[in-house]
Design a protein around this motif. Structure first.
Motif, PDB file in Angstrom:
ATOM      1  N   VAL A  92       0.898  -1.266   0.116  1.00  0.00           N
ATOM      2  CA  VAL A  92       0.030  -0.105  -0.151  1.00  0.00           C
ATOM      3  C   VAL A  92       1.031   1.285  -0.092  1.00  0.00           C
ATOM      4  CG1 VAL A  92      -1.891  -1.170   1.182  1.00  0.00           C
ATOM      5  CG2 VAL A  92      -0.314  -0.003   2.344  1.00  0.00           C
ATOM      6  N   GLN A  94       1.897   5.088   0.982  1.00  0.00           N
ATOM      7  CA  GLN A  94       1.932   5.701   2.274  1.00  0.00           C
ATOM      8  C   GLN A  94       2.859   7.115   2.051  1.00  0.00           C
ATOM      9  OE1 GLN A  94       0.876   5.337   5.545  1.00  0.00           O
ATOM     10  NE2 GLN A  94      -0.269   3.423   4.706  1.00  0.00           N
ATOM     11  N   VAL A 126      -4.833  11.553   0.128  1.00  0.00           N
ATOM     12  CA  VAL A 126      -4.646  10.932   1.723  1.00  0.00           C
ATOM     13  C   VAL A 126      -4.485  12.036   2.805  1.00  0.00           C
ATOM     14  CG1 VAL A 126      -3.972   8.934   0.800  1.00  0.00           C
ATOM     15  CG2 VAL A 126      -2.332  10.668   1.257  1.00  0.00           C
ATOM     16  N   HIS A 137      -0.933   6.332   7.055  1.00  0.00           N
ATOM     17  CA  HIS A 137      -2.321   6.216   6.632  1.00  0.00           C
ATOM     18  C   HIS A 137      -2.713   5.077   7.208  1.00  0.00           C
ATOM     19  CE1 HIS A 137      -6.049   5.721   3.952  1.00  0.00           C
ATOM     20  NE2 HIS A 137      -5.879   7.060   3.986  1.00  0.00           N
ATOM     21  N   SER A 139      -4.478   2.661   5.975  1.00  0.00           N
ATOM     22  CA  SER A 139      -4.349   1.466   5.169  1.00  0.00           C
ATOM     23  C   SER A 139      -3.383   0.565   5.151  1.00  0.00           C
ATOM     24  CB  SER A 139      -4.097   2.121   3.712  1.00  0.00           C
ATOM     25  OG  SER A 139      -3.133   2.792   3.445  1.00  0.00           O
ATOM     26  N   GLN A 140      -2.130   1.188   6.316  1.00  0.00           N
ATOM     27  CA  GLN A 140      -1.390   0.154   6.429  1.00  0.00           C
ATOM     28  C   GLN A 140      -1.705  -0.936   7.186  1.00  0.00           C
ATOM     29  OE1 GLN A 140       2.014   0.544   5.412  1.00  0.00           O
ATOM     30  NE2 GLN A 140       2.727  -1.288   6.440  1.00  0.00           N
TER      31      GLN A 140
END
Length: 330
Positions: A92, A94, A126, A137, A139-140
């Motif tokens: 993902v 970042q 983001v 973020h 999503s990590q």
């Protein structure tokens, strides 16, 4: 290759009589990712062939090779992932990966064009409500990452992530709508700092070195330099490290030195240190090259692979700093 039998012999180190670059070259070919191999060739071998006498064509080819290697870390949303920044694993994007990518592109003079337009679109997607970037973020979540970079559901804006990105974009005269609020955030964050730590100060310097308002940047840097000295954030005497406290949460021995803040003589942070302090710092940096040709990682090492990937990055930056200050490395 055909297996020739296991060996327990240690990997030979480069000849100690070789130059710092030659010893580092051995280390890079032995341990580095393709990206760092290509970067080393661009900066120190005058092209992928490793031959002297670089031409504009050779330099462009070497830059093309760096950019191609960096593209392997690109993601579909315009960002970068895949552990480009070794402490963040997984596919993902970042913000910290973006900062790393822009430093690479800036170093080869390719920080512009459509690639940066895509990056700015990702940054817009983001950003926090105040228009800046979180360090991590959400999503990590679900992918391995360093324990010292916590993942929050609603992360705040961080100068640590935003400052280097904004500074590098301004340095390369990139103009995008995302920059307006992000720049305002950086000014407010830098000018309100009262207590800080070395990595945040480095992010502030990266912003100030690229900020277009040079008188304001100079004034902010002067104030920040006084803060660094008052809070003893820079180890001014490498021979007396016990006199300089390590910041809370940092690894034992994770000191920062004048050369870590002023990576080149033209940095605003250079004025924070006397000539004697900077010379001691650079002397220490020269001596810090290890027997295997690489420089050490000083931050907390939490997984074997991350330390292995980070050392070539640190090695390249050490050599670039020494060369920027006119130290003999060849």
């Amino acid at each position: 290759m055909a297996e020739t039998g296991a060996s327990t012999d240690p990997v030979p180190s480069p000849d100690a009589a070789l130059s710092p670059v030659a010893r580092a070259e051995h280390f890079v070919w032995l341990t580095a990712r393709v990206l760092e191999q290509r970067r080393f060739a661009y900066h120190f071998l005058r092209g992928a062939s490793g031959t002297a006498g670089s031409t504009d064509v050779g330099s462009n080819q070497a830059a093309d090779a760096v950019e191609a290697a960096l593209t392997a870390y690109a993601t579909g949303d315009g960002g970068y992932g895949y552990a480009l920044e070794p402490d963040l694993r997984g596919p993902v994007s970042q913000p910290l990966h973006i900062g790393h990518a822009l430093r690479v592109l800036d170093s080869i003079r390719r920080c512009g064009g459509q690639r940066v337009e895509r990056v700015c679109r990702y940054l817009t997607s983001v950003s926090t409500p105040d228009g800046a970037l979180p360090a991590i973020h959400p999503s990590q979540r679900g992918y391995p990452s360093a324990p010292f970079v916590p993942i929050l559901d609603d992360p705040p804006s961080e100068l640590l992530a935003t400052g280097p990105v904004v500074g590098l974009l301004h340095r390369n005269e990139v103009w995008h709508a995302w920059l307006f609020r992000a720049t305002d955030f950086c000014w407010a964050a830098v000018e309100s700092l009262e207590k800080s730590h070395p990595y945040e100060v480095q992010a502030a310097v990266a912003f100030l070195d690229g900020a277009p308002d040079r008188p304001r940047a100079q004034a902010a840097a002067d104030r920040l330099g006084r803060l660094v000295r008052e809070q003893r954030l820079a180890a001014l005497d490498p021979a007396a490290l016990a006199a300089y406290p390590v910041a809370p949460g940092y690894a034992p021995g994770e000191h920062h030195f004048p050369h870590d803040f002023a990576k080149a003589p033209e940095s605003l942070a250079r004025a924070w240190f006397t000539d004697e302090e900077m010379e001691r710092s650079l002397d220490f940096l020269e001596r810090d090259q290890r027997a295997d040709g690489g420089w050490p990682v000083r931050w907390r090492q939490w997984a074997p692979g991350t330390a292995l990937e980070a050392r070539p990055i640190v090695t390249i930056e050490a050599l670039r700093t020494l060369r920027a200050y006119g130290r003999s490395i060849d």
